[in-house]
Design an enzyme around this catalytic site. Structure first.
Site, PDB file in Angstrom:
ATOM      1  CD1 TRP A 172      -2.051  -2.187   1.992  1.00  0.00           C
ATOM      2  CD2 TRP A 172      -2.920  -1.387   0.077  1.00  0.00           C
ATOM      3  NE1 TRP A 172      -3.038  -3.047   1.573  1.00  0.00           N
ATOM      4  CE2 TRP A 172      -3.587  -2.589   0.407  1.00  0.00           C
ATOM      5  CE3 TRP A 172      -3.298  -0.707  -1.073  1.00  0.00           C
ATOM      6  CZ2 TRP A 172      -4.613  -3.124  -0.382  1.00  0.00           C
ATOM      7  CZ3 TRP A 172      -4.321  -1.237  -1.868  1.00  0.00           C
ATOM      8  CH2 TRP A 172      -4.963  -2.423  -1.517  1.00  0.00           C
TER       9      TRP A 172
ATOM     10  CG  ASP B  59      -3.112   3.889   4.317  1.00  0.00           C
ATOM     11  OD1 ASP B  59      -4.146   3.666   4.974  1.00  0.00           O
ATOM     12  OD2 ASP B  59      -2.811   3.241   3.290  1.00  0.00           O
TER      13      ASP B  59
ATOM     14  CE  LYS C 140      -8.533  -3.496   4.199  1.00  0.00           C
ATOM     15  NZ  LYS C 140      -7.509  -2.562   3.766  1.00  0.00           N
TER      16      LYS C 140
HETATM   17  C1  LIG Z   1      -6.983  -2.025   2.321  1.00  0.00           C
HETATM   18  C2  LIG Z   1      -5.959  -0.962   2.381  1.00  0.00           C
HETATM   19  C3  LIG Z   1      -5.891   0.064   1.410  1.00  0.00           C
HETATM   20  C4  LIG Z   1      -6.809   0.122   0.205  1.00  0.00           C
HETATM   21  O1  LIG Z   1      -8.058   0.505   0.563  1.00  0.00           O
HETATM   22  P1  LIG Z   1      -9.202   0.735  -0.546  1.00  0.00           P
HETATM   23  O2  LIG Z   1     -10.305   1.264   0.285  1.00  0.00           O
HETATM   24  O3  LIG Z   1      -9.474  -0.590  -1.162  1.00  0.00           O
HETATM   25  O4  LIG Z   1      -8.683   1.701  -1.534  1.00  0.00           O
HETATM   26  C5  LIG Z   1      -4.940   1.051   1.572  1.00  0.00           C
HETATM   27  N1  LIG Z   1      -4.084   1.029   2.608  1.00  0.00           N
HETATM   28  C6  LIG Z   1      -4.102   0.059   3.537  1.00  0.00           C
HETATM   29  C7  LIG Z   1      -3.138   0.091   4.678  1.00  0.00           C
HETATM   30  C8  LIG Z   1      -5.044  -0.965   3.456  1.00  0.00           C
HETATM   31  O5  LIG Z   1      -5.083  -1.934   4.383  1.00  0.00           O
END
Ligand SMILES: *Cc1c(COP(=O)(O)O)cnc(C)c1O
Length: 355
Positions: A99, A166, A190
Site C-alpha cells: 500500500w 494511512d 478493515k
Molecule cells: C486495504 C488498504 C488500502 C486500500 O483501501 P481501498 O479502500 O481498497 O482503496 C490502503 N491502505 C491500507 C493500509 C489498506 O489496508
C-alpha cells in the site's frame, strides 16, 4: 457451524453494528423507510453524519483545528488526493509495503518523492527505523499498519514536517496522538464499516497552500466547507460506521480496544512461537496487532494445504495468506472476539498433535 471470520478486508464487524444496519435498512428511525432511500440532506440522515463525526472526534481526542470527513473512493483515492492537496515540490515516504508503494507511485505524478527508507529488501517483514526525513519536504507519509505483511508502527512518529498517515487497517485500534498528524485517512472496510466510505481527519491550516487547481471532488477544502455533503455521501457505510463507533465507545473506547487487541495478539503469536509446525514472518518488535502473518516451518511446508483445509473444517474463514507472503494471515481486527482467536489456536494445537 460457527464461523470465525479472519478476513483481511472487507472484514469482521461488531455484530451490533451489523444488526443495527440490518434494522435501519428495513426501517430507519421508525420512519417506515429504509436508510438507503431517504435524502442525505434530511434531518434523520444529517443526525447520523453529525454524530459519526463527533464520535470520531471524541474517541480519538481530535484537537480543535481539525476536520473529520467521510468521503468516497477508498483509501486508494487518498493516495492521489493527499499529494493533490499538499505536494507542491517534494514529499517524503516511508516504504513499508504494497500500500505504501502504491501511495508513492501516485505521489510521483505531482512532484519529487523521496523514499526515506524501505524494507523491500526483506519482503517488507520489518519497519525501517533509522531514517531521516529531509526538512524541506511538504509532508512525510507513513502507513501505520501494513495489512499484507503484518507489520505495524506501534507509536506515533515525531517529525518536524507535516505527518500524513494511512491508517486503513489499524484506525481505532489504539489511542493516537492526532496532534502529531496533518492528515490521517482510513478506508472503512478493515476496522470501521463496510466498503464504500473513507474516513479523513485533516488539519485545516495545512490546506490551500499548493498552487495547482484542485478539482472540487478532490479538494479537501470543498468537502470541509460542505460537511462531507458536497455530493451524496456513501450513506449506508456512514450509518454502519456510526454503529461501529458506538460499539467502540461502549467497549472502553480506543484504550479498551488496545487492551483487547494486545491480549488477542499475544495469545496467537504465543501459539505460533510455541507450535513446532509454524513460524511468524514479521520482525518481532514490529508485529502487527491486526494482521498476524505466519507460515509452516520449513520441514512442514508440505502441510500448508492440509492445515488450511483443517482450519476451514473448524469454521475458520479468510486465513489464507496474501500471495506476496504465502502461508497464513489471521486478521484480528477490533471486532474479532477473543473466543475466535482461541478457536484458531485450538485448531493449531490439534493439528500439531496429528503430525
Ligand atoms: C486495504 C488498504 C488500502 C486500500 O483501501 P481501498 O479502500 O481498497 O482503496 C490502503 N491502505 C491500507 C493500509 C489498506 O489496508
Amino acid at each position: 457451524m460457527q464461523k470465525h471470520n479472519f478476513s483481511a478486508g472487507p472484514s469482521i464487524l461488531p455484530r451490533e453494528a451489523i444488526e443495527a444496519t440490518a434494522q435501519a435498512v428495513l426501517n430507519f428511525n421508525n420512519s417506515g423507510l429504509s436508510v438507503m432511500e431517504v435524502s442525505h440532506r434530511g434531518k434523520d440522515f444529517d443526525a447520523v453524519m453529525i454524530e459519526a463525526r463527533s464520535l470520531v472526534k471524541e474517541l480519538l481526542s481530535v484537537p480543535d483545528g481539525y476536520s473529520v470527513l467521510f468521503l468516497g473512493g477508498g483509501a486508494s483515492l487518498q493516495f492521489c488526493m493527499v499529494p493533490f492537496n499538499l505536494l507542491e515540490k517534494k514529499a517524503a515516504y516511508l516504504n513499508t509495503g504494497t500500500w505504501a508503494s502504491k501511495a508513492i507511485k501516485e505521489a510521483k505524478a505531482f512532484g519529487e518523492v523521496v523514499e526515506v527508507a524501505s524494507s523491500k529488501d526483506a519482503n517488507f517483514s520489518y519497519i525501517p527505523k533509522n531514517y531521516t526525513v529531509p526538512e524541506d519536504v511538504d509532508y512525510f507519509h507513513i502507513t501505520t499498519n501494513n495489512t499484507i505483511f503484518g507489520t505495524e508502527l506501534h507509536d506515533d512518529p515525531r517529525v518536524k514536517s507535516i505527518l500524513v498517515a494511512d491508517m486503513s487497517s489499524d484506525i481505532f485500534s489504539r489511542p493516537v496522538d492526532v496532534a502529531r498528524y496533518g492528515v490521517i485517512y482510513a478506508g472503512a472496510q478493515k476496522n470501521l464499516s463496510c466498503a464504500g466510505v473513507t474516513l479523513v481527519i485533516v488539519r485545516d491550516d495545512i490546506l490551500g497552500k499548493v498552487s495547482r487547481h484542485i478539482p472540487s471532488m478532490l479538494n479537501y477544502k470543498v468537502h470541509i466547507e460542505n460537511d462531507s455533503m458536497y455530493n451524496t455521501p456513501p450513506c449506508l457505510p456512514v450509518f454502519t460506521a456510526l454503529q461501529t463507533l458506538k460499539w467502540i465507545k461502549s467497549n472502553g473506547g480506543v484504550a479498551g480496544m488496545q487492551q483487547r487487541n494486545e491480549k488477542k495478539a499475544a495469545v496467537l503469536y504465543g501459539e505460533i512461537e510455541r507450535n513446532k509446525l509454524f513460524k511468524g514472518t514479521a520482525a518481532v518488535e514490529d508485529r502487527s496487532l491486526m494482521n498476524v502473518c505466519f507460515v509452516m516451518n520449513d520441514e512442514y511446508r508440505d502441510l500448508e494445504k492440509d492445515f488450511l483445509e483443517f482450519a476451514q473444517s473448524k469454521g475458520m474463514v479468510g486465513i489464507k495468506g496474501h500471495r506476496s507472503v504465502g502461508g497464513f494471515r489471521a486478521s484480528i481486527y477490533n471486532a474479532m472476539p477473543q473466543e475466535s482467536v482461541q478457536a484458531l489456536v485450538n485448531a493449531m494445537k490439534e493439528f500439531e498433535t496429528k503430525h
